[in-house]
Design a protein around this motif. Structure first.
Motif, PDB file in Angstrom:
ATOM      1  N   ASP A  42       0.891  -1.220  -0.078  1.00 12.65           N
ATOM      2  CA  ASP A  42       0.003  -0.056  -0.041  1.00 12.65           C
ATOM      3  C   ASP A  42       0.881   1.378   0.008  1.00 12.65           C
ATOM      4  OD1 ASP A  42       0.825   0.286   2.564  1.00 12.65           O
ATOM      5  OD2 ASP A  42      -1.128  -0.231   3.726  1.00 12.65           O
ATOM      6  N   GLU A  43       0.383   2.301   0.048  1.00 13.31           N
ATOM      7  CA  GLU A  43       1.187   3.661  -0.154  1.00 13.31           C
ATOM      8  C   GLU A  43       1.971   3.746   1.093  1.00 13.31           C
ATOM      9  OE1 GLU A  43       2.488   7.069  -1.989  1.00 13.31           O
ATOM     10  OE2 GLU A  43       0.832   5.871  -2.736  1.00 13.31           O
ATOM     11  N   LYS A  44       1.706   3.627   2.145  1.00 15.34           N
ATOM     12  CA  LYS A  44       2.513   3.833   3.295  1.00 15.34           C
ATOM     13  C   LYS A  44       3.662   2.873   3.272  1.00 15.34           C
ATOM     14  CE  LYS A  44       2.258   3.704   8.276  1.00 15.34           C
ATOM     15  NZ  LYS A  44       1.569   3.538   9.469  1.00 15.34           N
ATOM     16  N   GLN A  45       3.459   1.440   3.024  1.00 16.66           N
ATOM     17  CA  GLN A  45       4.714   0.604   3.146  1.00 16.66           C
ATOM     18  C   GLN A  45       5.512   1.033   1.871  1.00 16.66           C
ATOM     19  OE1 GLN A  45       1.954  -2.953   2.360  1.00 16.66           O
ATOM     20  NE2 GLN A  45       2.028  -3.255   4.600  1.00 16.66           N
ATOM     21  N   TYR A  46       4.556   1.357   0.593  1.00 16.22           N
ATOM     22  CA  TYR A  46       5.766   1.673  -0.426  1.00 16.22           C
ATOM     23  C   TYR A  46       6.831   2.925  -0.075  1.00 16.22           C
ATOM     24  CZ  TYR A  46       6.957   4.315  -4.994  1.00 16.22           C
ATOM     25  OH  TYR A  46       7.697   4.640  -5.857  1.00 16.22           O
ATOM     26  N   ARG A  47       6.410   3.705   0.598  1.00 19.68           N
ATOM     27  CA  ARG A  47       7.187   4.919   1.176  1.00 19.68           C
ATOM     28  C   ARG A  47       8.059   4.255   1.929  1.00 19.68           C
ATOM     29  NH1 ARG A  47       2.577   9.329   1.931  1.00 19.68           N
ATOM     30  NH2 ARG A  47       2.375  10.062  -0.520  1.00 19.68           N
ATOM     31  N   ALA A  48       7.961   3.415   3.092  1.00 23.32           N
ATOM     32  CA  ALA A  48       8.761   2.885   3.632  1.00 23.32           C
ATOM     33  C   ALA A  48       9.795   2.098   3.021  1.00 23.32           C
ATOM     34  CB  ALA A  48       8.089   2.110   4.829  1.00 23.32           C
ATOM     35  N   VAL A  49       9.391   1.186   2.012  1.00 23.18           N
ATOM     36  CA  VAL A  49      10.201   0.471   1.491  1.00 23.18           C
ATOM     37  C   VAL A  49      11.310   1.404   0.322  1.00 23.18           C
ATOM     38  CG1 VAL A  49      10.502  -1.160  -0.660  1.00 23.18           C
ATOM     39  CG2 VAL A  49       8.697  -1.623   1.398  1.00 23.18           C
ATOM     40  N   LYS A  50      10.612   2.316  -0.026  1.00 22.54           N
ATOM     41  CA  LYS A  50      11.445   3.372  -0.928  1.00 22.54           C
ATOM     42  C   LYS A  50      12.539   3.873   0.001  1.00 22.54           C
ATOM     43  CE  LYS A  50      10.993   6.864  -4.312  1.00 22.54           C
ATOM     44  NZ  LYS A  50      10.155   7.755  -5.323  1.00 22.54           N
ATOM     45  N   CYS A  61      16.549   1.094  -9.668  1.00 23.02           N
ATOM     46  CA  CYS A  61      16.319   0.251  -8.725  1.00 23.02           C
ATOM     47  C   CYS A  61      14.715  -0.106  -8.696  1.00 23.02           C
ATOM     48  CB  CYS A  61      16.696   0.380  -7.220  1.00 23.02           C
ATOM     49  SG  CYS A  61      16.249  -0.538  -5.926  1.00 23.02           S
ATOM     50  N   VAL A  62      14.258  -1.285  -8.749  1.00 24.66           N
ATOM     51  CA  VAL A  62      13.035  -1.750  -9.147  1.00 24.66           C
ATOM     52  C   VAL A  62      12.192  -1.454  -7.795  1.00 24.66           C
ATOM     53  CG1 VAL A  62      11.603  -3.790  -9.547  1.00 24.66           C
ATOM     54  CG2 VAL A  62      13.846  -3.891 -10.317  1.00 24.66           C
ATOM     55  N   GLN A  63      12.805  -1.420  -6.418  1.00 23.01           N
ATOM     56  CA  GLN A  63      12.140  -1.302  -5.408  1.00 23.01           C
ATOM     57  C   GLN A  63      11.652   0.219  -5.216  1.00 23.01           C
ATOM     58  OE1 GLN A  63      11.649  -4.825  -4.718  1.00 23.01           O
ATOM     59  NE2 GLN A  63      10.796  -3.548  -2.984  1.00 23.01           N
ATOM     60  N   SER A  96       8.242   0.138  -8.048  1.00 22.46           N
ATOM     61  CA  SER A  96       7.346  -0.754  -7.972  1.00 22.46           C
ATOM     62  C   SER A  96       6.532  -0.589  -6.662  1.00 22.46           C
ATOM     63  CB  SER A  96       7.767  -1.953  -8.388  1.00 22.46           C
ATOM     64  OG  SER A  96       6.922  -2.973  -8.427  1.00 22.46           O
ATOM     65  N   PHE A  97       5.130  -1.100  -6.910  1.00 24.21           N
ATOM     66  CA  PHE A  97       4.162  -1.366  -5.833  1.00 24.21           C
ATOM     67  C   PHE A  97       4.378  -2.777  -5.520  1.00 24.21           C
ATOM     68  CE2 PHE A  97       2.730   3.043  -6.253  1.00 24.21           C
ATOM     69  CZ  PHE A  97       2.394   3.394  -4.979  1.00 24.21           C
TER      70      PHE A  97
END
Length: 125
Positions: free
Chosen positions: A5-13, A39-41, A44-45
């Protein structure tokens, strides 16, 4: 494939930029074949990079529990954080487990001493 989700995507990025050893200014060194590759991460979501899953994601325990162990994660009885239990009886996250172990041991010993001292006046000679 794991969807974010959006929050997880920002944390991963953010983790990719800060902690990934293969990230060079937003470019992935593992995918580099002579010309820079993004970088793919960071675009990508979904979690696609094996290196990220194995080496970088475990640095954030709560995010790792949310993404990798969706069915087997629990909530800590003390702080409410998500964690992956080591056994089916796991009740506390690793941060609270040590503290609760000390509290329970002190309570158990206090009760044991109270029972032992309660018999004192009736001790046979």
């Amino acid at each position: 494939m794991i969807r974010l989700d959006e929050k997880q995507y920002r944390a991963v990025k953010k983790m990719t930029r800060a902690a990934c050893a293969n990230n060079d200014c937003g470019n992935c060194l593992l995918l580099d074949d002579g010309e820079p590759c993004v970088c793919v991460q960071s675009i990508s979501f979904s979690l696609m990079c094996h290196w990220f899953r194995v080496a970088v994601l475990p640095l954030d325990g709560e995010l790792a529990a949310a993404l990798l162990c969706r069915g087997s994660r629990k909530r800590c009885a003390v702080c409410g954080a998500a964690f992956v239990p080591k056994s089916n009886r796991g009740k506390y996250c690793p941060d609270c487990a040590g503290r609760m172990k000390k509290i329970k041991a002190a309570e158990r010993k206090r009760k044991q001493r109270q029972r032992c001292h309660a018999l004192e006046p009736f001790k046979p000679a």
